[in-house]
Motif scaffolding. Structure first.
Motif, PDB file in Angstrom:
ATOM      1  N   THR A 127       5.271  -2.559  -8.248  1.00  0.00           N
ATOM      2  CA  THR A 127       3.985  -2.995  -7.682  1.00  0.00           C
ATOM      3  C   THR A 127       4.072  -3.440  -6.219  1.00  0.00           C
ATOM      4  O   THR A 127       3.224  -3.024  -5.414  1.00  0.00           O
ATOM      5  CB  THR A 127       3.376  -4.104  -8.563  1.00  0.00           C
ATOM      6  OG1 THR A 127       3.350  -3.629  -9.915  1.00  0.00           O
ATOM      7  CG2 THR A 127       1.981  -4.463  -8.126  1.00  0.00           C
ATOM      8  N   PRO A 128       5.060  -4.270  -5.821  1.00  0.00           N
ATOM      9  CA  PRO A 128       5.104  -4.661  -4.406  1.00  0.00           C
ATOM     10  C   PRO A 128       5.166  -3.453  -3.466  1.00  0.00           C
ATOM     11  O   PRO A 128       4.424  -3.382  -2.480  1.00  0.00           O
ATOM     12  CB  PRO A 128       6.380  -5.509  -4.311  1.00  0.00           C
ATOM     13  CG  PRO A 128       6.559  -6.077  -5.680  1.00  0.00           C
ATOM     14  CD  PRO A 128       6.106  -4.976  -6.606  1.00  0.00           C
ATOM     15  N   TYR A 140      -4.560  -2.600 -21.697  1.00  0.00           N
ATOM     16  CA  TYR A 140      -3.115  -2.432 -21.874  1.00  0.00           C
ATOM     17  C   TYR A 140      -2.779  -1.480 -23.007  1.00  0.00           C
ATOM     18  O   TYR A 140      -1.702  -0.889 -23.010  1.00  0.00           O
ATOM     19  CB  TYR A 140      -2.428  -3.804 -21.975  1.00  0.00           C
ATOM     20  CG  TYR A 140      -2.525  -4.455 -20.615  1.00  0.00           C
ATOM     21  CD1 TYR A 140      -1.793  -3.921 -19.557  1.00  0.00           C
ATOM     22  CD2 TYR A 140      -3.432  -5.464 -20.345  1.00  0.00           C
ATOM     23  CE1 TYR A 140      -1.940  -4.415 -18.276  1.00  0.00           C
ATOM     24  CE2 TYR A 140      -3.580  -5.962 -19.063  1.00  0.00           C
ATOM     25  CZ  TYR A 140      -2.835  -5.433 -18.027  1.00  0.00           C
ATOM     26  OH  TYR A 140      -2.987  -5.895 -16.751  1.00  0.00           O
ATOM     27  N   LYS A 150       3.091 -10.978  -9.963  1.00  0.00           N
ATOM     28  CA  LYS A 150       3.607  -9.613  -9.789  1.00  0.00           C
ATOM     29  C   LYS A 150       3.020  -8.908  -8.569  1.00  0.00           C
ATOM     30  O   LYS A 150       3.698  -8.071  -7.976  1.00  0.00           O
ATOM     31  CB  LYS A 150       3.368  -8.791 -11.067  1.00  0.00           C
ATOM     32  CG  LYS A 150       4.338  -9.201 -12.178  1.00  0.00           C
ATOM     33  CD  LYS A 150       4.131  -8.417 -13.456  1.00  0.00           C
ATOM     34  CE  LYS A 150       5.240  -8.775 -14.463  1.00  0.00           C
ATOM     35  NZ  LYS A 150       4.988  -8.158 -15.785  1.00  0.00           N
ATOM     36  N   VAL A 151       1.795  -9.234  -8.174  1.00  0.00           N
ATOM     37  CA  VAL A 151       1.239  -8.559  -6.989  1.00  0.00           C
ATOM     38  C   VAL A 151       1.623  -9.266  -5.683  1.00  0.00           C
ATOM     39  O   VAL A 151       1.401  -8.712  -4.605  1.00  0.00           O
ATOM     40  CB  VAL A 151      -0.300  -8.393  -7.040  1.00  0.00           C
ATOM     41  CG1 VAL A 151      -0.727  -7.559  -8.242  1.00  0.00           C
ATOM     42  CG2 VAL A 151      -1.017  -9.736  -7.028  1.00  0.00           C
ATOM     43  N   THR A 152       2.188 -10.455  -5.784  1.00  0.00           N
ATOM     44  CA  THR A 152       2.570 -11.164  -4.560  1.00  0.00           C
ATOM     45  C   THR A 152       4.078 -11.125  -4.321  1.00  0.00           C
ATOM     46  O   THR A 152       4.556 -11.653  -3.317  1.00  0.00           O
ATOM     47  CB  THR A 152       2.125 -12.640  -4.623  1.00  0.00           C
ATOM     48  OG1 THR A 152       2.630 -13.218  -5.835  1.00  0.00           O
ATOM     49  CG2 THR A 152       0.622 -12.769  -4.573  1.00  0.00           C
ATOM     50  N   GLY A 153       4.823 -10.529  -5.252  1.00  0.00           N
ATOM     51  CA  GLY A 153       6.277 -10.465  -5.081  1.00  0.00           C
ATOM     52  C   GLY A 153       6.998 -11.724  -5.534  1.00  0.00           C
ATOM     53  O   GLY A 153       8.201 -11.853  -5.320  1.00  0.00           O
ATOM     54  N   ILE A 192       5.721  -7.478   1.121  1.00  0.00           N
ATOM     55  CA  ILE A 192       4.725  -7.901   0.137  1.00  0.00           C
ATOM     56  C   ILE A 192       4.416  -9.387   0.269  1.00  0.00           C
ATOM     57  O   ILE A 192       3.278  -9.818   0.030  1.00  0.00           O
ATOM     58  CB  ILE A 192       5.208  -7.551  -1.300  1.00  0.00           C
ATOM     59  CG1 ILE A 192       4.131  -7.855  -2.337  1.00  0.00           C
ATOM     60  CG2 ILE A 192       6.484  -8.314  -1.666  1.00  0.00           C
ATOM     61  CD1 ILE A 192       2.887  -7.027  -2.210  1.00  0.00           C
ATOM     62  N   LEU A 222      -0.892  -2.521 -13.242  1.00  0.00           N
ATOM     63  CA  LEU A 222       0.532  -2.819 -13.297  1.00  0.00           C
ATOM     64  C   LEU A 222       0.900  -3.178 -14.720  1.00  0.00           C
ATOM     65  O   LEU A 222       0.090  -3.726 -15.456  1.00  0.00           O
ATOM     66  CB  LEU A 222       0.896  -3.980 -12.368  1.00  0.00           C
ATOM     67  CG  LEU A 222       0.191  -5.308 -12.626  1.00  0.00           C
ATOM     68  CD1 LEU A 222       1.187  -6.442 -12.610  1.00  0.00           C
ATOM     69  CD2 LEU A 222      -0.901  -5.535 -11.611  1.00  0.00           C
ATOM     70  N   LEU A 229       1.086   8.270  -2.263  1.00  0.00           N
ATOM     71  CA  LEU A 229       1.896   7.417  -3.143  1.00  0.00           C
ATOM     72  C   LEU A 229       2.969   8.214  -3.899  1.00  0.00           C
ATOM     73  O   LEU A 229       3.641   7.662  -4.774  1.00  0.00           O
ATOM     74  CB  LEU A 229       1.006   6.678  -4.141  1.00  0.00           C
ATOM     75  CG  LEU A 229       0.067   5.617  -3.537  1.00  0.00           C
ATOM     76  CD1 LEU A 229      -0.782   4.972  -4.631  1.00  0.00           C
ATOM     77  CD2 LEU A 229       0.837   4.538  -2.772  1.00  0.00           C
ATOM     78  N   LEU A 278       1.831  -1.557  -3.429  1.00  0.00           N
ATOM     79  CA  LEU A 278       0.797  -2.278  -2.673  1.00  0.00           C
ATOM     80  C   LEU A 278       1.019  -2.135  -1.173  1.00  0.00           C
ATOM     81  O   LEU A 278       0.061  -1.903  -0.413  1.00  0.00           O
ATOM     82  CB  LEU A 278       0.793  -3.760  -3.084  1.00  0.00           C
ATOM     83  CG  LEU A 278       0.158  -4.053  -4.457  1.00  0.00           C
ATOM     84  CD1 LEU A 278       0.486  -5.473  -4.906  1.00  0.00           C
ATOM     85  CD2 LEU A 278      -1.362  -3.849  -4.392  1.00  0.00           C
ATOM     86  N   GLN A 316      -4.479  -6.343  -3.920  1.00  0.00           N
ATOM     87  CA  GLN A 316      -3.794  -7.143  -4.944  1.00  0.00           C
ATOM     88  C   GLN A 316      -4.763  -7.532  -6.051  1.00  0.00           C
ATOM     89  O   GLN A 316      -4.451  -7.455  -7.240  1.00  0.00           O
ATOM     90  CB  GLN A 316      -3.191  -8.406  -4.294  1.00  0.00           C
ATOM     91  CG  GLN A 316      -2.051  -8.098  -3.324  1.00  0.00           C
ATOM     92  CD  GLN A 316      -1.580  -9.333  -2.571  1.00  0.00           C
ATOM     93  OE1 GLN A 316      -2.397 -10.064  -2.001  1.00  0.00           O
ATOM     94  NE2 GLN A 316      -0.274  -9.564  -2.540  1.00  0.00           N
ATOM     95  N   ARG A 360      -4.530 -10.379 -16.523  1.00  0.00           N
ATOM     96  CA  ARG A 360      -3.252 -10.738 -17.144  1.00  0.00           C
ATOM     97  C   ARG A 360      -2.666 -11.988 -16.483  1.00  0.00           C
ATOM     98  O   ARG A 360      -2.763 -12.161 -15.267  1.00  0.00           O
ATOM     99  CB  ARG A 360      -2.273  -9.573 -17.085  1.00  0.00           C
ATOM    100  CG  ARG A 360      -1.870  -9.168 -15.699  1.00  0.00           C
ATOM    101  CD  ARG A 360      -1.047  -7.897 -15.718  1.00  0.00           C
ATOM    102  NE  ARG A 360       0.206  -8.057 -16.417  1.00  0.00           N
ATOM    103  CZ  ARG A 360       0.852  -7.051 -17.013  1.00  0.00           C
ATOM    104  NH1 ARG A 360       0.362  -5.840 -16.989  1.00  0.00           N
ATOM    105  NH2 ARG A 360       1.985  -7.269 -17.608  1.00  0.00           N
ATOM    106  N   ALA A 395       3.011  10.537  -8.546  1.00  0.00           N
ATOM    107  CA  ALA A 395       1.539  10.476  -8.617  1.00  0.00           C
ATOM    108  C   ALA A 395       0.892  11.835  -8.384  1.00  0.00           C
ATOM    109  O   ALA A 395      -0.116  12.169  -9.015  1.00  0.00           O
ATOM    110  CB  ALA A 395       1.013   9.445  -7.616  1.00  0.00           C
ATOM    111  N   SER A 396       1.477  12.641  -7.492  1.00  0.00           N
ATOM    112  CA  SER A 396       0.853  13.923  -7.163  1.00  0.00           C
ATOM    113  C   SER A 396       1.119  14.998  -8.221  1.00  0.00           C
ATOM    114  O   SER A 396       0.569  16.093  -8.140  1.00  0.00           O
ATOM    115  CB  SER A 396       1.339  14.400  -5.791  1.00  0.00           C
ATOM    116  OG  SER A 396       2.749  14.412  -5.744  1.00  0.00           O
TER     117      SER A 396
END
Lengths: 158, 755
Positions: free
Chosen positions: A105-106, B640, B28-31, A77, A99, A131, A109, A90, B22, B682-683
């Motif tokens: 999330t990582p 949210y 959170k999306v970059t770790g 990530i 999220l 997923l 993604l 992202q 947010r 998810a499925s």
């Protein structure tokens, strides 16, 4: 047991580390290289929070030995954004509120990026099955699926 | 602070109700976001915990000498290292963290080792010799209540319980009003059913993790993933025999909680190891430890009896609830008993609840704790009565729905509530009339949760560059930093990007109750609005000073101080940024704060609609379509709010169809991993549609109600009701896993089963 010296590439950078023979790639990434973006949710390959790519192939890094990274390319990530520019996935995850707690999330993604590289035009069902190995307990997946589908549509237009 | 109904109805919000990005999103999306296991400290040791392999065993002796002498080991702890806290509930928490004279369940901690590496710690665990005397065990609630059952902890029975049940029964409660016998006599039909539900786990993806540091002068620091740093501080300081001020607890980002992180499991152990070793100690649980030794909900065994007239009026309802909450006394059944009939306006209603101890892990809160099971029982019987009379299930619920003025079965009289509005919205929604194919069925259920306020502190600093820093004390588990910042921006009249909200450690702000009870957006939001109002008052004073007029002659409107009228004088408005820029010259930094035990949380109702298809060959149930209707009072950040509604529904779907704690005859948990404890993936799910209703909560200045918990309540019965229509069989035990559905189909069609 003596430690193993591993030479590998992580997010394009050549790195090396010493690891135990039974050490997982996830532990080496987190504890030896300080890349804590990949998470351990189960340690048994069931939750996908530790998803990384190994030579482009999506894997659970908790099921890969650190020594197996020798001579290969690992993608995590931390390598997804380019500087300040977020990857479209992202950005869409933030825009779609895809999220909540963010700990899955990582992995999601990394998995979603691997999907779009293989299949730029997935159906909802294809996204859901791709997923299915990434557990999220907060969102019910709805906004995640929408974010992935929307990114795919944008990337196809680009 | 009560809602001004006229103002709230007329108020045009500028920030509240919008969907800004947010503030914790990029991390959170970059770790980059740091969770419990992501923290390290110089010189840190790693600890592992030895756990009982027996469901119930006396611990005769523990020999740790070989482990202490092992290479790399710096400290070993057992119960002998801890004192006995005076408070019984705190003592229970400690005994759950480290077994004392008995191991009470499979996975109960008995010793812990801190070493220079995980490998050294693991190797040392194998050198610890525990002398166990294995005792008879019990894991089923009905078996545990029977006289003669193995007694988990003697002397814990409540006096009100009576002698016809075993010593494991620690609680009895009773709620209701009216004449039940007369009520049932008025009914045209009465249905009485027994139900069982299995224990489920919160299933947060982040295992518990903490890092403790203990200095020789008695000061300690703890970093951990928790729903409440103040709760951790209070429990751990009592367990460690230290003053609360000497222990600073800093919450990390939290990777899910759902109630399961409202207590401690490993934190006191890490602190004691850090104290003994003189080095920082980190503990991270494995998934199997999480499932064996933390969390789960109560399992239940229930009897529900309801009478109805042929035109759909409920004449009486009676529920008997038996919950087990693991090896310690547990009052969760009380919430179940209070919630069971909350959706109905009844003349005659009674609920009784019993709690029993068993050889299972100590239950922890899980989203609307206690309510999903009891409401599942009630909503299943109401549905069966609808089927019996051929009545529309939404019409019947509308006919009997609780409303403002209804005296609830648990004693309160409701004010403005959104149940009828949710039911009417569901009835009018296209989902309700969409065609179904053979083998498919549609189910409906109501849901309810009390919601909570509680002790809350907020400090709001106006910075000299015109930005605003909000300091709050509740870990953000669903986007609350966004909603709190939005309410601050709304009240101050600044844009959302000018506000940054931080969740801080226990030394930086006064006491806050844990993030639970759907309380944060309500209570922290309320305190934030009040803190902003206090800051506005200061800013008006500063403007008055600058203009040389009376304070009372200045008002705050539209993000600026203004003279209150023509008589006050002619001055151009001063914005927050303009006043902040000169604060040093007008009296110093500007801040507002508010401390409150927030009341008026406002109850929450929801209605779920679900379509399912049951495969008669495999017994598998597919969820085809799902719609959630819920009253949010006022949705501060609608995305949210939707997220809470969707996430709760998904967890409830898991509870209904897949998830269960499976114990073998040996009393051991058979499925301590995500492969066999199967949460929805998810499925498994369709999109989960949401309809937010806004019936303002009179107890909040913007009308906000908590939304986090109600959504897990309806899926259990909604899916059971849908399965009953799809497959023609009514299941009375959860989960409705494929083998259970197949067994029910075989029992209903013995000829087909024999083929």
């Amino acid at each position: 047991m003596s430690r193993i010296h591993v030479n590998t590439t992580v997010n394009g950078d050549a790195v090396d580390f010493l690891c135990e023979p039974d050490e997982t790639l996830l532990d080496a990434l987190r504890n030896r290289l300080g890349l804590t973006g990949s998470k351990e949710g189960c340690g048994t390959g069931d939750c996908g929070a530790c998803s990384v790519t190994l030579d482009g192939r999506l894997v659970c890094s908790c099921l890969v030995l650190a020594a197996e990274a020798e001579g290969r390319a690992v993608g995590t990530i931390e390598g997804m954004a380019e500087g300040e520019a977020l990857h479209p996935l992202q950005q869409k995850f933030i825009e779609h509120a895809a999220l909540q707690c963010g700990v899955c999330t990582p992995g999601i993604l990394v998995a979603a990026k691997a999907l779009l590289e293989k299949n730029p035009d997935p159906t909802e069902t294809e996204v859901r099955y791709w997923l299915a190995g990434n557990l999220c307990r907060c969102t019910g997946y709805d906004k995640i699926i929408r974010a992935v589908m929307d990114t795919a549509a944008d990337l196809r237009r680009a | 602070m009560a809602l001004d109904k006229q103002t709230a109805a007329k108020r045009e919000f500028k920030v509240v109700g919008t969907r800004p990005l947010r503030p914790d999103g990029v991390d959170k999306v970059t770790g980059k976001a740091l969770y419990g296991a992501d923290l390290t400290a110089p010189g840190m040791l790693v600890a592992r915990i030895l756990r009982s392999p027996h469901a119930h065993a006396r611990i005769r002796a523990i020999d740790t000498s070989a482990a202490e002498a092992a290479p790399g080991v710096k400290a070993v702890v057992t119960a002998a290292d801890f004192g006995a806290p005076a408070d019984e509930a705190v003592r229970d928490v400690l005994v759950n963290c480290m077994a004392h004279d008995k191991a009470l369940y499979d996975g109960h901690a008995v010793a812990a080792v801190a070493a220079i590496s995980e490998a050294a710690a693991k190797a040392a665990l194998k050198l610890i010799k525990v002398d166990y005397e294995v005792l008879p065990h019990v894991t089923d609630v009905d078996a545990a209540m029977k006289p003669g059952a193995p007694v988990i902890q003697p002397g814990r029975q409540a006096e009100t319980v009576g002698t016809e049940v075993s010593e494991n029964v620690t609680h009895y409660c009773e709620f209701g009003h009216g004449d039940l016998e007369a009520g049932f006599a008025k009914a045209d039909h009465v249905i009485e059913r027994s139900f069982k539900t299995e224990a489920t786990h919160q299933g947060y993806i982040e295992p518990h993790a903490c890092l403790a540091s203990f200095a020789s002068d008695g000061k300690a620091d703890l970093w951990c993933c928790t729903q409440g740093q103040y709760m951790v501080r209070n429990l751990c300081s009592q367990i460690m025999g230290m003053e609360a001020s000497q222990l600073r607890v800093t919450p990390s980002e939290i990777g899910g909680g759902f109630g399961g992180k409202t207590t401690v499991f490993i934190e006191p152990v890490a602190l004691m190891l850090a104290k003994k070793s003189g080095r920082p100690v980190k503990i991270v649980m494995s998934r199997s430890e999480v499932l064996r030794a933390t969390g789960p909900t109560c399992s239940s065994s229930m009897g529900v009896k309801i009478g109805m007239t042929k035109d759909g009026r409920i004449t009486a309802g009676h529920a008997k609830l038996r919950y087990q909450g693991g090896a310690f006394p547990c009052g969760t059944v009380e919430f179940g008993a209070m919630a069971a009939f909350a959706a109905y306006d009844l003349d005659a209603v009674r609920t009784e609840g019993w709690n029993a101890m068993t050889n299972r892990p100590k239950q922890a809160a899980y989203r609307a704790p206690g309510a999903p099971m009891s409401i599942y029982g009630v909503e299943s019987v109401v549905d069966e009565l609808c089927q019996h009379f051929g009545l529309d299930p939404l019409d019947v619920r509308l006919k009997n729905a609780a409303k403002a003025g209804t005296k609830a079965s648990y004693g309160v009289t409701f004010t403005d509530i959104g149940l009828s509005a949710c039911l009417a919205k569901a009835k009018a929604h296209p989902h309700y009339t969409a065609p179904l194919k053979p083998g498919q069925g549609r189910g409906v259920s109501c849901g309810f949760w009390f919601n909570f306020g509680g002790d809350t502190c907020v400090t709001l600093n106006v910075n000299s560059d015109g930005t605003v820093s909000v300091t709050e004390g509740n870990p953000d588990i669903g986007g609350s930093r966004a909603s709190i910042g939005m309410m601050a921006a709304e009240e101050l009249g600044v844009t959302f990007d000018k506000v940054r909200t931080q969740v801080v450690d226990t030394a930086s702000l006064g006491y806050n109750e844990v993030t639970d009870g759907s309380r944060v957006t309500f209570a922290v939001g309320l305190a934030t609005i009040k803190a902003a109002q206090a800051a506005k008052k200061v800013m008006c004073q500063r403007a008055a000073k600058i203009w040389g007029i009376d304070e009372e002659a200045v008002v705050w409107e539209d993000g600026a101080a203004r003279p209150s009228g023509p008589n006050a004088g002619q001055f151009p408005p001063m914005t927050l940024a303009e006043i902040a820029a000169v604060s040093s010259q007008t009296g110093g930094p500007i801040a507002g704060h508010h401390e409150v035990n927030a009341d008026g949380a406002g109850v929450s109702f929801g209605v779920h609609l679900v379509d399912v298809e049951v495969d008669p060959e495999t017994g598998a149930t597919k969820v085809l379509r799902y719609t959630v209707f819920q009253d949010a009072g006022k949705a501060v950040h609608p995305s949210y709010v939707e997220g809470q509604m969707q996430g709760g529904a998904a967890q409830g779907i898991g509870w209904a169809l897949n998830e269960e704690y499976i114990y073998g005859d040996d009393g051991k948990l058979q499925n301590p991993g995500f492969l066999d404890y199967r949460v929805p993936v998810a499925s498994d799910l369709p999109m989960i549609d949401t309809v937010i209703l806004e019936i303002p909560n009179p107890g909040h200045p913007y009308g906000v109600r908590g939304v986090g918990e109600t959504s897990i309540v309806p899926p259990l019965a909604a899916i059971a009701n849908a399965v009953s229509r799809a497959a023609g069989v009514r299941l009375t035990s959860l989960p409705m896993s494929p083998p259970r559905i197949l067994a029910a189909l075989d029992a209903a069609h013995p000829a087909a089963a024999a083929e």
